[in-house]
Write a protein that holds these residues in place. Structure first.
Motif, short mmCIF file in Angstrom:
data_model
loop_
_atom_site.label_atom_id
_atom_site.label_comp_id
_atom_site.label_asym_id
_atom_site.label_seq_id
_atom_site.Cartn_x
_atom_site.Cartn_y
_atom_site.Cartn_z
N SER A 1 -3.87 -10.84 -6.33
CA SER A 1 -4.32 -10.87 -4.94
C SER A 1 -3.22 -11.20 -3.94
CB SER A 1 -5.47 -11.88 -4.79
OG SER A 1 -5.19 -13.06 -5.49
N HIS A 33 -2.27 -8.53 -1.28
CA HIS A 33 -3.35 -8.38 -0.31
C HIS A 33 -3.22 -9.39 0.83
CE1 HIS A 33 -7.46 -7.66 1.05
NE2 HIS A 33 -7.69 -8.95 0.96
N ALA A 73 0.19 -1.01 -2.15
CA ALA A 73 0.38 -0.63 -3.55
C ALA A 73 1.62 0.26 -3.65
CB ALA A 73 -0.85 0.10 -4.05
N ASN A 127 -0.18 -5.31 -8.69
CA ASN A 127 -0.75 -4.44 -7.66
C ASN A 127 0.31 -3.67 -6.89
OD1 ASN A 127 -3.45 -4.34 -7.94
ND2 ASN A 127 -3.92 -5.06 -5.87
N LEU A 128 1.55 -4.15 -6.97
CA LEU A 128 2.63 -3.42 -6.30
C LEU A 128 3.16 -2.29 -7.19
CD1 LEU A 128 4.48 -6.55 -4.92
CD2 LEU A 128 3.17 -4.91 -3.58
N GLU A 184 -2.69 2.95 -6.44
CA GLU A 184 -3.75 2.54 -5.51
C GLU A 184 -4.12 1.09 -5.83
OE1 GLU A 184 -4.86 4.50 -3.18
OE2 GLU A 184 -3.95 6.38 -3.90
N ALA A 185 -4.36 0.28 -4.78
CA ALA A 185 -4.61 -1.15 -4.99
C ALA A 185 -5.91 -1.42 -5.75
CB ALA A 185 -4.65 -1.87 -3.64
N ASP A 186 -6.86 -0.47 -5.72
CA ASP A 186 -8.15 -0.76 -6.39
C ASP A 186 -8.20 -0.21 -7.82
OD1 ASP A 186 -8.29 1.89 -5.75
OD2 ASP A 186 -10.13 1.75 -4.55
#
Ligand SMILES: Nc1ncnc2c1ncn2[C@@H]1O[C@H](COP(=O)(O)OP(=O)(O)OP(=O)(O)O)[C@@H](O)[C@H]1O
Ligand SMILES: [Mg+2]
Length: 269
Positions: A62, A65, A71, A96-97, A101-103
């Motif tokens: 997280s 975010h 991302a 997440n990097l 896509e972040a999701d």
């Protein structure tokens, strides 16, 4: 009970000079570890410290975010992985990097999680840092164990919340840290109260504090009692953690700044 043999401490990339490694841990989920890690990094940076964050919550990351980092923000070079950088200059590495896509979910087993955390330490060009903060996932299993046993963690900030269940789970984290001989710098209680804007009164929404008993078990001081703060939630969740000012964090920041700039050797278990 802690399984497996004593690991080797992975070698720090030759270009790096990380003075202190501080983990933020709870054992309990949702108590505010990640946002607290982000806000501590913001405050340390405001005080002129070169700060990095290793997001060790590989399956529920997280940190990007909270800083609005997109991302796919990590880059590679001949020497290693280059961290993403926030507006203030905080260096961040997180799964997440790495994702397009972040999701997108990260569905990994323990061995891969441990290997990736070690790579985030050995193969990232952190450069010169006064402090690297490590955001741990909830629980006392693979990821936490890997961080605590294979990174030279100088100390841990322990996060709790007033609910009785939090106290129980946080005490498990205390026992784990004591077994591994890792210093607990202090305890932070989050969601301690809500300050009513109408009458200025403080309301213990989640009940009476269990912080004194946790501090006693941990042998560490209570460094902060943090309010439920709508500004915290709104700014962190819209990628603007760097705009949050939380004077209640000053004792935590000062405690981190007191940690000697020496890397500790691997600990026998
Ligand atoms: N004191 C607070 N006041 C208002 N909102 C808060 C506070 N602390 C945390 N939050 C919000 O609560 C949510 C959960 O916080 P956070 O992600 O930091 O918890 P966590 O302990 O890291 O969770 P997890 O165990 O899932 O990793 C976030 O949206 C965060 O902005
Ligand atoms: Mg978290």
């Amino acid at each position: 009970m802690i399984a497996s043999a004593t690991p080797q401490l992975p070698k720090l990339n030759a270009f790096n000079q990380v003075q202190r490694v501080i983990a933020v841990m709870s054992g309990k989920g949702g108590v505010g570890k990640s946002s607290l890690t982000a806000l501590l990094a913001v405050e340390l940076t405001r005080r002129g410290w070169k700060t990095g964050i290793l997001d060790a919550d590989l399956t529920g990351p997280s940190i990007p975010h909270f800083f609005g980092l997109p991302a796919g923000g990590l880059r590679g070079s001949e020497q290693g992985i280059l961290p993403a950088t926030t507006r203030q200059g905080i260096r961040v590495v997180s799964t997440n990097l790495l994702l397009p896509e972040a999701d997108q979910p990260v569905i990994w087993r323990g061995a891969l999680i441990s290997a990736t955390i070690q790579q985030f330490w050995t193969q990232v060009l952190w450069g010169k840092l006064d402090v690297l903060l490590v955001d741990l996932p909830p629980g006392t299993s693979d990821a936490a164990l890997t961080v605590l046993r294979t990174l030279p963690v100088n100390g841990v900030v322990l996060v709790t919340a007033p609910q009785g269940l939090s106290a129980l789970v946080v005490r498990k984290a205390v026992h784990m840290l004591q077994t591994l001989h890792i210093p607990i710098l202090g305890v932070v209680e989050n969601y301690s109260y809500f300050r009513c804007p109408a009458d200025g009164g403080e309301y213990a929404v989640f009940g009476a504090s269990h912080a004194p008993e946790i501090c006693e078990a941990a042998g560490a001081p209570l460094l902060a009692r943090l309010p439920i703060d709508p500004q915290w939630c709104e700014r962190c969740d819209s990628g603007r953690a760097e705009e949050v000012h939380l004077p209640e964090l000053s004792a935590v920041v000062e405690r981190i700044q007191q940690v000697e700039a020496v890397r500790t050797p691997p600990r026998p278990v």
